[in-house]
Design an enzyme around this catalytic site. Structure first.
Site, PDB file in Angstrom:
ATOM      1  N   GLY A 218      11.484  21.065  -1.103  1.00  0.00           N
ATOM      2  CA  GLY A 218      12.368  21.156  -2.263  1.00  0.00           C
ATOM      3  C   GLY A 218      13.152  19.897  -2.570  1.00  0.00           C
ATOM      4  O   GLY A 218      14.244  19.966  -3.146  1.00  0.00           O
ATOM      5  N   THR A 220      12.479  17.414  -4.755  1.00  0.00           N
ATOM      6  CA  THR A 220      12.596  17.173  -6.202  1.00  0.00           C
ATOM      7  C   THR A 220      13.553  18.168  -6.838  1.00  0.00           C
ATOM      8  O   THR A 220      14.382  17.799  -7.688  1.00  0.00           O
ATOM      9  CB  THR A 220      11.211  17.254  -6.869  1.00  0.00           C
ATOM     10  OG1 THR A 220      10.344  16.285  -6.289  1.00  0.00           O
ATOM     11  CG2 THR A 220      11.316  16.996  -8.361  1.00  0.00           C
ATOM     12  N   GLU A 243       5.632  11.106  -9.132  1.00  0.00           N
ATOM     13  CA  GLU A 243       4.752  12.205  -8.750  1.00  0.00           C
ATOM     14  C   GLU A 243       4.598  13.220  -9.880  1.00  0.00           C
ATOM     15  O   GLU A 243       3.484  13.530 -10.294  1.00  0.00           O
ATOM     16  CB  GLU A 243       5.299  12.900  -7.505  1.00  0.00           C
ATOM     17  CG  GLU A 243       4.384  13.984  -6.966  1.00  0.00           C
ATOM     18  CD  GLU A 243       4.879  14.566  -5.667  1.00  0.00           C
ATOM     19  OE1 GLU A 243       4.032  14.919  -4.822  1.00  0.00           O
ATOM     20  OE2 GLU A 243       6.105  14.687  -5.495  1.00  0.00           O
TER      21      GLU A 243
END
Length: 493
Positions: A218, A220, A243
């Site tokens: 988690g 991001t 990404e």
């Protein structure tokens, strides 16, 4: 296009100015120290070749710890084989005979640097014109190169000199006074997580913060949650995502704001159909007004990041940067293995934080050694992937640890681990790594990408701290009074 007025093909320069600076360096030690402190060893500042050779010999004397005077310089010029070249002897005699003071050397050096910057701008312009007409050149790469070249030219005039403690003493005390006035000691960019902000005082200017975890923890979602909170509080920032794409990130933000999962919004699984979808437009509309900028350039290089971040700081006044994630960046100028490249990127991010005087938060992947260990698989500094330089350069290293991910359903005290994340502060250069004996455990509703204080909801917008642009201070708002209406009337729901 109309030609510029008074244009000629001779690059801007001033021979008398160059002689004045060289003479000032020769006259006394103060002039020499001042000029060397401002010019360094950049001989290209001088346009005339004889003047460059004179300066080069002076630099060699200076760095060798020798006296820089007329006699020593003449001997050094002979040793360097410079006397018979390009009229050096005439230039030498000119400065010895004509310059008698170093009184205005600082002004003269600054004027010299301005002329040098103009010449560099001309060189850059010619280079860019040449490349612009080359059909093999990529447009985006050319834009990036242009920005980098312009930044380097601008840096010539950004002279940074050493400062005495006394020069900054009062401003530091002012910072301390302001810190005492902030509720909870919040002096940096708020994260929206009380325990974390108590430990850090908010993300601090010039700090490189590394948030590291294995995939799926988690990372991001955490920085999106922090970023939205900070932007709503009046701290604009930028997320450079290598990404995930722009639309994916904004969809995650909308889902978290409106209380849906990303999959619900992506697949349109809404009970109310189109009507409910339109309602989301209003429920998450606060996101439209916040100062949060996203760049989803893949394989972003360190030079590109620096150019873009500098532009965002100048145009939008960003107060923080997130890079997601560090190992996907490139440093093409580094000739070596991947570890050396990551080291260069890590150093570059710390340098960027100092240059822009804002926190840079870089996400990082951990190595597979975490998964291969037995026990609870809590990460440690040695798990940072590909380079020990990340640990060295970072001011803070924070690991995300979700015991639930490893099927550990209770902690040592018997508390459930469901929907919780522990923030393990493994390094904190400017403070402690814990708030007393209290673990930094926060609520993390991963389905919704939502982080908040454990057993608490985020404060309503009217109670959150915000940045006052006029006073340049963070304003702390107290809790709003309870509604009399709610106290006196039995609500039908």
């Amino acid at each position: 296009m109309e030609s510029p007025k008074n244009f000629n093909h001779v690059p801007p320069h001033a021979d008398d100015l160059e002689l004045a600076v060289l003479g000032a360096m020769l006259v006394d030690a103060d002039g020499l120290r001042m000029a060397m402190g401002l010019l360094g060893t950049t001989e290209e500042v001088f346009y005339q070749m004889p003047h460059r050779l004179l300066f080069r010999s002076m630099v060699r004397l200076f760095t060798a710890g020798r006296a820089v005077d007329a006699v020593s310089l003449h001997l050094r010029l002979g040793q360097d084989g410079a006397l018979p070249k390009y009229g050096v002897m005439d230039a030498y005699e000119g400065i010895v005979q004509s310059v008698s003071t170093s009184a205005h050397v600082e002004t003269h050096v600054l004027q010299l640097l301005e002329l040098y910057t103009k010449r560099r701008m001309g060189d850059i312009g010619r280079l860019l014109v040449s490349k612009a007409y080359d059909s093999m050149q990529d447009s985006f790469e050319l834009l990036t190169e242009a920005q980098q070249l312009l930044n380097s030219a601008h840096a010539v005039l950004q002279l940074k000199r050493p400062q005495a403690v006394g020069e900054v003493y009062d401003s530091i005390i002012d910072d301390i006074v302001r810190a005492t006035q902030q509720t909870g000691g919040l002096t940096g960019v708020p994260s929206g997580l009380s325990l974390l902000d108590r430990l850090t005082g908010g993300w601090q200017d010039s700090d490189l913060v590394v948030i590291a975890a294995r995939p799926g923890m988690g990372k991001t979602s955490l920085v999106l949650s922090n970023g939205v909170f900070a932007a709503k509080a009046g701290y604009p920032g930028a997320i450079f995502s290598l990404e995930m794409g722009l639309r994916q990130l904004v969809r995650k933000m909308i889902a978290s704001e409106a209380g849906y999962t990303t999959q619900q919004l992506l697949k349109g699984k809404l009970d109310g159909g189109q009507e409910e979808a339109e309602a989301i437009r209003q429920r998450a509309s606060a996101l439209k007004a916040i100062g949060l900028y996203i760049d989803d350039t893949a394989s972003l290089s360190l030079g590109e990041l620096r150019a873009k971040a500098t532009k965002l700081k100048a145009e939008h006044g960003i107060r923080w940067i997130v890079v997601d994630y560090l190992q996907l960046m490139t440093a093409p100028e580094v000739k070596g293995n991947r570890e050396q490249e990551i080291s260069a990127i890590s150093r570059g991010l710390k340098k960027l934080a100092k240059e822009l005087n804002i926190p840079v938060i870089a996400l990082s992947q951990l190595s597979r050694s975490v998964e291969q260990r037995g026990g609870d698989k809590r990460p440690m500094l040695s798990d940072l992937r590909e380079s020990g330089a990340i640990e060295q350069d970072a001011d803070m290293v924070i690991f995300l640890y979700r015991a639930e991910y490893y099927k550990i359903l209770e902690d040592d005290m018997g508390n459930p681990t469901k929907d919780t994340t522990e923030l393990i502060v493994a390094k904190h250069r400017n403070g402690s790594t814990a708030v007393g004996d209290e673990a930094l455990i926060v609520s993390s509703k991963m389905a919704f990408g939502r982080y908040s204080d454990l057993n608490e909801s985020p404060a309503p917008a009217g109670e959150r701290p915000f940045y006052d642009k006029e006073t340049k201070q963070t304003v702390q708002l107290g809790k709003l009074p309870a509604s009399k209406f709610e106290e006196e009337v039995d609500m039908p729901f």
